[in-house]
Structure formats: structure tokens, C-alpha cells
Enzyme design. Structure first.
Site: not given
Lengths: 407, 267
Positions: A100, A122, A389
Site C-alpha cells: 500500500k 478509506e 502483497s
């Protein structure tokens, strides 16, 4: 699908000026947001062409995030699976523990360039919230994170992480109290405070230019992989696998491979209790196209076009839509999409812990689960590259609870 | 002549402004909606805006979000909203009805099927909040072919070139969002609205309605001095939230007060 049948496009230059990936994408928002999206689109075009901006972005990825993230050959797990060799792209080793931050760094630099002192985000599992709070602290910005009230409960550690870095976490109690409702609430904040606020959207969805912007900032995953695979194995992988919620880690991995012949790509959605039960979060596998959160894409919806609740063991995949580029890649057949159930993801989670000493995020465990299914069916000289990830520290309470253990 | 156009021409000749109240269809209960619509007309509504509930009302504040949730809990869908309009038409053949909602329920039904069904049910206009002119061409053309007016939003931030785009597709009236934010937010700055409207009138021939931030007779009167119509939503939905089906009498009384304040605006 046979490797020679892969529809590898000669030209791939999407989205178009209207933010379209074929029939998907676009800008489906109220008039009140149009000016802000237009401003963002223009500023991003200028930033991308600005060497100083891109240099700073790359500097930050290297010295703050710790890139490039390594590729690791999971030899013991491959041996156990008894077929193809599994390699892992270690996004879990990034600062904050997931992919991220590649995107939040890029968007925070854009926010600073645009003179916005307040950022909002969010979050579902909390990984994007943490990555946003992190960059806000790093660049001295005010940060507000919207998180579904249910997810605030499920992901207490990440909530505290965000607070430690000075962010305000707002629990969202509307709708189904999960990621989609947090996104609605962030959009409402943005439309109200648009003059001084930058919305750091966490996935490759939403209205144009977000799907493009997030993809471009995440594409570093696939770009590095293309170089690293040659260094490690002397060639590109036969199959690339990534989990798909909104789809940002997957598009970051897939995008640089779209025009590479011979590389199969597989996106793995959250199958929940099983796609056949209806209790899942797999719009590409079992949904149909519609309009939500600013773009046209595959959605989980009922016959009347109402968005339905999703189910997944992983808060980060618990989303009823998916980035529009994935919808396009699905229809053209360049990427295959499938689903892994909660149980399969959990089994892969435990196997990776035991055989490789790596605790994967439950999101990434869905991609691992598919690799576990696929590897034994392929010869030993084939290579599967899995995008790992994120790391699973945040999921330890969930996994422990499922094993009947109170921590 | 289309019902919406008829209303605005009549009001213009009377030098009056249109009062356009909004309620969410199916709130508090599907059986209550038609009665509430008649109550709005009894209070002086010139056009009724009926909200089509959606699971993810991104442009709405908490009051209308909760109304949508209440309606959806009763299984209200676009199909049942059209049934309500058909039912309303049995006693009221004149008051225009405008549906206000989000794109996906219309997408799910199909543009052509929806336009035909809406027209047959007695709908006059359709405002799809998340279809800006860039994405609205296909639906607008189909709506017009069925005699329905596509209603569009304009915002304080809308640049001139986009006003021109809206002018190409819009019919009936345009809805000027008087402040930044979601429905039900804050109060409005009447002077800045006035100067923006003056500017818009140079670019648009359609009547301009002003909504967002109108909560009482005084703010309605102030808007009536500068706009062609006054749109009131969250304030009414709040009444329904507090009083349920019994809100009918209150809605009528509230709108009467607003109506007389508006009609006194010119004095």
C-alpha cells in the site's frame, strides 16, 4: 488456457482520455466532485512529466520504503507442493508491511505539490490507513482515516498504529459498516472539504484518474519483478498470481506484464464460504457489470442493482467492486480470474508459516492458495511468481481465534 | 406540453417560484409514500422529487442515507418506486414527479426498459446523481425519446464549459447545489449563490432550482428571491424520520409556511 492462446495486445495505452478501459472505468460522480477530479488529473499529468517529482518518488521508495523488495524462491514449499517452483515477490518486507505504501507515497507527494495540508483515506484491513497515516506523519500533514465500524473491531492493532502516527480514525456506522461504506464516507468528506483536502484512495478503483494513478504508483512491483526474475531464474515466470480485492497489488504486478508474451496471469478473488454459496467477495467470478464508487466495473449486486454484502476472512478483500482495469483484462482474456475460499487461504497461510518462516497477510494467502492448487499440476521446471502483497502480523488475532486460541 | 414545463410557465406568468420538496420513496414504509406525496402537494408542492433508495448513496448526508437504509430494509426497489408513482397518478394527474437516485439501479433495469416503464408510470423527470454529462449522453437521449426530462446538477465549482455540456443534455430544470458538501449539510451563503445564478442565467435558458441547505421558511424565501425554484430535502426527510407515517400532516403544514414565505418574497 494454452500459453499460445494468450491474447497479448500489441498496443496497450489505457485508460483513454475519458478514463475508460474499454467499457469500464469512467467518472461516475456527482457534479460537486468533477472539478476536483479534473484538477487532480491535470496535476498528475504535470507531475508525471516532471523529472524532479519522479526522482523524489523513487528516492522515497528506495530510502523510506526499502525498495526494491526482494524476490524469494520458496524452495521448501515448492518441494512440498511437488510441481512448479514458487517465487514470492516480497511486498511484505516494505515499510508498513504491505504494498500500500507505494501508492500513498506517490499520492502524498501529489498532495504536497497541490498545496493540500489535509489528507483523508478509506481503509478495510487497515493497511492502507496505516500507509496513509505513515506518509502523513512523514510529510507533516493532517490525516483522517475512515474505517468501517466492524473493521475497527477486527483490526484493533492497525487502528492503534494509525493513532500512534497522529491520524484520526473515524469509525463508519452506515451501510454494512465495512470498506465500501468507508469509501462512501471518505468521498463525502472530500466533497465537503475539497479546497484543502487530498483524498488518498487506496485501491485501483474509484473515478478517473484514480485507477490509473494507483496503477502507475503500484507498477513498480511488476517492473522490479521483470528485472529480478531474469537475475534469479534467467527468465520471466510462466505464471504470475496475485490476490484481487479492489485490485491494486494485482494491477501493480500485472500491468508491466500485459505485453510480455508467454506469461499467464491469474487474479485470485476472495471466495469466502465458497463462490457457489453466494457468501463471498468475488465480483469478477460471480458478479456483473454496474456502476459504483465512480466507475463502471464488475460488482456484487442484487437483481435491482443494490450492492450486496460481501463475505471474506480477509478484511482487505471484503469489497463488492473491483478496479475497472481488471474488468477489462477479464473480458479480453489477458488475465484469468478465479477465487480461493476462506479455508483454502487459511491452509496456505499455515503452510507458508511452517515451511518458509514467512507469515503472509490473509489477503495474500488467497494468491498463495491458488499457487498451492496450481503448482502440483505443472512440471518442476515451470515458475509461478506470487505477489506476497503483505505480511500477516495484523491477522494473527483472527487466525488464533479461528484455531480456538485467545491471545 | 410536458408537465414540468407547464408548471414553470404557469408560475412564471404568476411571478412565482416552484416549490420542490424531496422525500425518499419507501421511507418509513412503502405503503406510506403515496400518502406523503399527496401531503406534499396539499402543502403547496409544484413538483415532487422522489428519492430512489440506493445501498451506497455517496452524495447524501446521514439523514437521507438513513432514509435509504430504512426503505431498503422493506425491500424497496426501482420497480416498486415506479409502482408508487403509478399509484400517486390515480389521484393526481398534474403534479410532475421527478425521480432522484443513483445510476446502478437504472443500469440494472436497463436504460430502455426503465425509460419506458417510468414514462408509463407517470414520471416526468429523472435526476441521476452520479451521471455527470460526460457519462449521461446515452441515458439522456433515451429518456427524452420517452418524453422524460433529464435533470442535471450544477455546482459552485462547475466551470463554464461544463455548464455548456449540461445545457446540451438537460431538460425541465437544472438543480444548482448551493454549497460544497453532501445533502443536509450546513447553511447556505445566499450572496454567493445569487452571483453564481446571475452568471448561470447567461448560459442557460432552463429554470434553475436551488437545493442543499434550505431548512426553513426564511431560507426558502431568500432563495425564492433569486432562483426559479426552491428544493427542500433533508429537512423533510428528518420530519419523516421523527414522525413516521404521521409526518403527513406536519409536511403539509411545514410546506404551507414555506409556500407563503416564498409567495411573499416579491413584496
Amino acid at each position: 488456457m494454452h500459453i499460445n492462446d494468450l491474447p497479448v495486445p500489441d498496443v496497450y495505452d489505457l485508460p483513454d482520455a475519458r478514463g475508460r478501459f474499454g467499457e469500464y472505468g469512467g467518472i461516475y460522480v456527482a457534479e460537486t466532485l468533477m472539478a476536483a477530479l479534473d484538477e487532480l488529473k491535470q496535476e498528475y499529468a504535470r507531475a508525471k512529466a516532471d523529472k524532479a517529482f519522479m526522482d523524489e518518488y523513487r528516492y522515497e521508495l528506495k530510502h523510506y520504503v526499502g525498495r526494491p523488495s526482494p524476490i524469494y524462491h520458496a524452495k521448501r514449499w515448492s518441494e512440498m507442493l511437488g510441481g512448479a517452483q514458487v517465487y514470492l515477490k516480497r511486498e511484505d518486507l516494505n515499510h508498513t508491511g504491505a504494498h500500500k505504501i507505494n501508492n500513498t507515497i506517490g499520492q502524498a507527494l501529489l498532495a504536497r505539490r497541490m498545496g493540500k495540508k489535509r489528507v483523508i483515506a478509506e481503509t478495510g484491513a487497515g493497511q492502507h490507513g496505516v500507509a496513509s497515516a505513515t506518509v502523513a506523519a512523514r510529510y507533516g500533514m493532517e490525516c483522517v482515516v475512515y474505517m468501517g465500524a466492524e473493521d475497527v473491531q477486527r483490526q484493533a492493532a492497525n487502528v492503534y498504529r494509525m493513532k500512534l502516527m497522529g491520524a484520526t480514525v473515524v469509525p463508519v456506522t452506515s451501510g454494512s459498516r465495512t470498506l465500501k461504506d468507508a469509501l462512501n464516507e471518505a468521498m463525502r468528506d472530500w466533497v465537503t472539504n475539497v479546497d484543502h483536502t487530498f483524498y488518498i484512495l487506496g485501491t485501483a478503483a474509484g473515478p478517473h484518474p484514480y485507477p490509473m494513478l494507483v496503477r502507475d504508483f503500484q507498477a513498480v512491483i511488476g517492473e522490479e519483478s521483470k528485472v529480478q526474475m531474469v537475475e534469479m531464474a534467467g527468465r520471466q515466470p510462466d505464471v504470475v498470481v496475485a490476490c484481487v480485492g479492489g485490485g491494486s497489488n494485482a494491477i501493480g504486478m500485472f500491468y508491466p506484464y500485459i505485453q510480455v508474451p508467454g506469461v499467464r496471469m491469474i487474479g485470485v478473488e476472495a471466495g469466502g464460504d465458497g463462490v457457489e454459496t453466494g457468501r463471498h467477495a468475488a465480483p469478477l467470478s460471480a458478479g456483473r457489470p454496474g456502476v459504483l464508487h465512480g466507475n463502471r466495473t464488475y460488482l456484487m449486486q442484487d437483481a435491482h442493482g443494490q450492492i450486496i454484502e460481501t463475505h471474506s476472512i480477509s478484511a482487505g478483500l471484503d469489497y463488492p467492486g473491483v478496479g475497472p482495469e481488471h474488468s477489462y483484462l477479464k473480458d479480453m482474456g489477458r488475465v484469468e480470474y478465479t477465487a480461493a475460499n476462506d479455508d483454502e487461504a487459511l491452509a496456505a497461510f499455515h503452510e507458508l508459516c511452517r515451511t518458509e518462516g514467512i507469515i503472509p497477510a490473509l489477503e495474500s494467502s488467497h494468491a498463495l492458495a491458488y499457487a498451492k492448487r496450481l503448482a502440483p499440476t505443472l512440471p518442476r521446471d515451470q515458475i509461478i511468481l506470487v505477489n506476497l502483497s503483505g505480511r500477516g502480523d495484523k491477522d494473527i488475532p483472527t487466525v488464533a481465534k479461528l484455531s480456538g486460541i485467545e491471545l | 406540453m410536458a408537465r414540468i414545463q407547464t408548471v414553470f410557465s404557469r408560475l412564471k406568468s404568476q411571478q412565482k417560484q416552484a416549490l420542490i420538496p424531496y422525500i425518499t420513496a419507501g421511507d418509513p414504509h412503502p405503503a406510506a409514500t403515496v400518502g406523503l406525496m399527496h401531503a406534499l402537494v396539499a402543502g403547496g408542492a409544484d413538483i415532487v422529487e422522489l428519492g430512489v433508495p440506493f445501498s451506497d448513496p455517496m452524495a447524501d448526508g446521514p439523514v437521507i442515507q438513513k432514509a435509504s437504509e430504512r426503505a431498503l430494509a422493506h425491500g424497496v426497489s426501482l420497480t416498486s418506486v415506479l409502482d408508487m408513482v403509478r399509484d400517486f397518478r390515480r389521484r393526481d394527474a398534474e403534479t410532475p414527479v421527478v425521480l432522484m437516485g443513483y445510476a446502478n439501479p437504472v443500469e440494472a433495469m436497463g436504460y430502455e426498459v426503465f425509460a419506458k416503464a417510468a414514462s408509463e408510470a407517470g414520471v416526468d423527470g429523472v435526476l441521476t446523481v452520479d451521471l455527470p454529462p460526460e457519462e449521461a449522453a446515452a441515458l439522456s437521449d433515451i429518456l427524452k425519446a420517452h418524453g422524460l426530462d433529464p435533470i442535471f446538477l450544477l455546482a459552485p465549482t462547475t466551470p463554464d464549459w461544463r455548464v455548456a455540456e449540461v445545457a446540451k443534455h438537460a431538460a425541465g430544470y437544472v438543480y444548482y447545489v448551493s454549497l460544497k458538501g453532501v445533502t443536509g449539510a450546513a447553511t447556505l451563503d445566499i450572496d454567493s449563490v445569487a452571483s453564481k445564478l446571475a452568471h448561470l442565467r447567461g448560459q442557460l435558458s432552463l429554470p434553475i432550482g436551488v437545493g442543499f441547505g434550505i431548512r426553513d421558511a426564511a431560507s426558502a424565501q431568500a432563495v425564492a428571491r433569486i432562483a426559479d425554484s426552491v428544493i427542500i430535502g433533508s429537512r423533510l426527510v428528518q420530519e419523516v424520520e421523527e414522525h413516521g407515517a404521521d409526518a403527513a400532516v406536519r409536511l403539509t403544514a411545514f410546506l404551507r409556511e414555506v409556500r407563503s414565505a416564498m409567495d411573499a418574497a416579491r413584496q
